[in-house]
Design an enzyme around this catalytic site. Structure first.
Site, PDB file in Angstrom:
ATOM      1  N   ASP A  36      36.228  37.865  46.328  1.00 22.34           N
ATOM      2  CA  ASP A  36      36.888  36.599  46.687  1.00 22.34           C
ATOM      3  C   ASP A  36      36.416  35.433  45.814  1.00 22.34           C
ATOM      4  O   ASP A  36      35.294  35.421  45.327  1.00 22.34           O
ATOM      5  CB  ASP A  36      36.624  36.293  48.164  1.00 22.34           C
ATOM      6  CG  ASP A  36      37.520  35.174  48.676  1.00 22.34           C
ATOM      7  OD1 ASP A  36      38.673  35.084  48.209  1.00 22.34           O
ATOM      8  OD2 ASP A  36      37.067  34.396  49.528  1.00 22.34           O
ATOM      9  N   ASN A  84      47.644  39.463  52.332  1.00 27.30           N
ATOM     10  CA  ASN A  84      47.852  38.732  51.077  1.00 27.30           C
ATOM     11  C   ASN A  84      49.329  38.641  50.665  1.00 27.30           C
ATOM     12  O   ASN A  84      49.683  37.855  49.777  1.00 27.30           O
ATOM     13  CB  ASN A  84      47.027  39.348  49.934  1.00 27.30           C
ATOM     14  CG  ASN A  84      45.537  39.050  50.023  1.00 27.30           C
ATOM     15  OD1 ASN A  84      44.699  39.860  49.615  1.00 27.30           O
ATOM     16  ND2 ASN A  84      45.174  37.886  50.555  1.00 27.30           N
TER      17      ASN A  84
HETATM   18  C1  IPE Z   1      40.122  38.709  51.270  1.00 27.61           C
HETATM   19  O1  IPE Z   1      40.203  37.472  50.670  1.00 27.61           O
HETATM   20  C2  IPE Z   1      41.012  39.691  50.584  1.00 27.61           C
HETATM   21  C3  IPE Z   1      40.623  40.084  49.237  1.00 27.61           C
HETATM   22  C4  IPE Z   1      39.572  39.658  48.583  1.00 27.61           C
HETATM   23  C5  IPE Z   1      41.480  41.045  48.598  1.00 27.61           C
HETATM   24  P1  IPE Z   1      41.222  36.349  51.173  1.00 27.61           P
HETATM   25  O2  IPE Z   1      41.073  35.217  50.242  1.00 27.61           O
HETATM   26  O3  IPE Z   1      42.566  36.920  51.353  1.00 27.61           O
HETATM   27  O4  IPE Z   1      40.625  36.002  52.618  1.00 27.61           O
HETATM   28  P2  IPE Z   1      40.786  34.690  53.496  1.00 27.61           P
HETATM   29  O5  IPE Z   1      42.241  34.343  53.509  1.00 27.61           O
HETATM   30  O6  IPE Z   1      39.975  33.620  52.857  1.00 27.61           O
HETATM   31  O7  IPE Z   1      40.242  35.059  54.837  1.00 27.61           O
HETATM   32  C1  IPE Z   2      40.534  37.040  45.878  1.00 25.02           C
HETATM   33  O1  IPE Z   2      40.523  35.757  45.347  1.00 25.02           O
HETATM   34  C2  IPE Z   2      41.611  37.895  45.257  1.00 25.02           C
HETATM   35  C3  IPE Z   2      42.688  38.263  46.176  1.00 25.02           C
HETATM   36  C4  IPE Z   2      42.728  37.987  47.442  1.00 25.02           C
HETATM   37  C5  IPE Z   2      43.793  39.014  45.619  1.00 25.02           C
HETATM   38  P1  IPE Z   2      41.431  34.624  45.973  1.00 25.02           P
HETATM   39  O2  IPE Z   2      42.750  34.664  45.299  1.00 25.02           O
HETATM   40  O3  IPE Z   2      41.455  34.735  47.443  1.00 25.02           O
HETATM   41  O4  IPE Z   2      40.644  33.317  45.515  1.00 25.02           O
HETATM   42  P2  IPE Z   2      40.376  32.048  46.410  1.00 25.02           P
HETATM   43  O5  IPE Z   2      39.717  32.518  47.669  1.00 25.02           O
HETATM   44  O6  IPE Z   2      41.702  31.404  46.665  1.00 25.02           O
HETATM   45  O7  IPE Z   2      39.463  31.206  45.571  1.00 25.02           O
HETATM   46 MG    MG Z   3      40.274  33.984  48.918  1.00 25.24          MG
END
Ligand code: IPE
Ligand code: IPE
Ligand code: MG
Length: 256
Positions: A36, A84
């Protein structure tokens, strides 16, 4: 399922652990990571979010190699959650195309390095070309034994458990198994992670202190590490630091 880590406790491995201050006899067998912070990494640099995903793939390359070097037998990464899909279509579209490119490009390299790759999640919910790539990745790397690399794609723990309950109830109705015989181990055998030991460590970079529907059943007794480091900045040293901390923790599993 092949036996992993046949490379043994060779001198090179002992030396590597020693140089990083790690105890070779207490290396986690399974490391799981919520990758993340990609979007915030990009925003901090004034770049579009997708650049964060691209840089995140570089971190992943480094961490796969580090895990193989340190004889971690299972690495599981959360790449795309069942939730997602609610992101803007443009970002989802980019990610699906990116996963296709990554699988096509990286599988031959990982295969050469002896890594067994499994994609866990609702594969049926992916586009046909991605489903074909998943099959190609599984078939190509099936007999590899250096390490197992699990990519959690279109994965959500609640969806996984709900599906397990459905499949288990079908088997009960069909007389394959009696309801009285259902144990924790039987239930676990209906999860995507059948044959995979529970994670010893769950790492979440990116600054959030939550699991976001990641391996909820399997992480019951995992050591959890929440890091402020954003995933694209995570590297071999960051991994070693987590493992070093893990080695100082006392796991009791409910005992004294
Ligand atoms: C969790 O991260 C999913 C992945 C890293 C693939 P998210 O960015 O989707 O989680 P939330 O929305 O902050 O809980
Ligand atoms: C995790 O990074 C990757 C996926 C969930 C695919 P994010 O895209 O959630 O990055 P932030 O949390 O918005 O910084
Ligand atoms: Mg994220």
């Amino acid at each position: 399922m092949p036996i992993l880590g046949e490379q043994g406790q060779d001198a090179k491995f002992q030396e590597l652990c020693c140089s990083f201050g790690l105890e070779p006899s207490n290396i986690p067998q399974h490391v799981a990571i919520v990758m993340d912070g990609n979007g915030r990494w990009a925003a901090k640099k004034g770049l579009p979010r997708v650049m964060g995903h691209k840089q995140g793939a570089e971190s992943l390359r480094e961490v796969i190699r580090a895990c193989a070097d340190f004889h971690v037998h299972y690495l599981s990464v959360y790449a795309f959650s069942s939730e997602n899909w609610t992101r803007p279509a443009e970002e989802v579209g980019f990610l699906m195309k990116f996963f296709r490119e990554l699988i096509a490009r990286e599988i031959p390299k990982l295969h050469k390095e002896g890594v067994r790759v499994r994609i866990l999640g609702d594969v049926e919910g992916l586009d046909k070309d991605l489903r074909d790539l998943v099959r190609y990745a599984h078939e190509t790397t099936e007999n590899n034994t250096v390490m197992q690399f699990n990519i959690l794609l279109n994965y959500g723990s609640r969806a996984e458990m709900t599906l397990a309950v459905k499949r288990l109830s079908n088997d009960i109705v069909a007389g394959v198994i009696a309801a009285e015989s259902v144990t924790e181990d039987v239930f676990a055998s209906y999860l995507y992670t059948v044959d995979i030991p529970d994670p010893d460590i769950v790492i979440r970079p990116g600054g959030e202190h939550r699991l976001s529907n990641f391996l909820l059943w399997q992480s019951a007794y995992s050591e959890v590490f929440f890091l402020d480091t954003l995933w694209p900045d995570f590297d071999r040293v960051a991994l070693v630091q987590v493992v070093a901390q893990f080695q100082t923790r006392k796991r009791r599993f409910g005992g004294v």
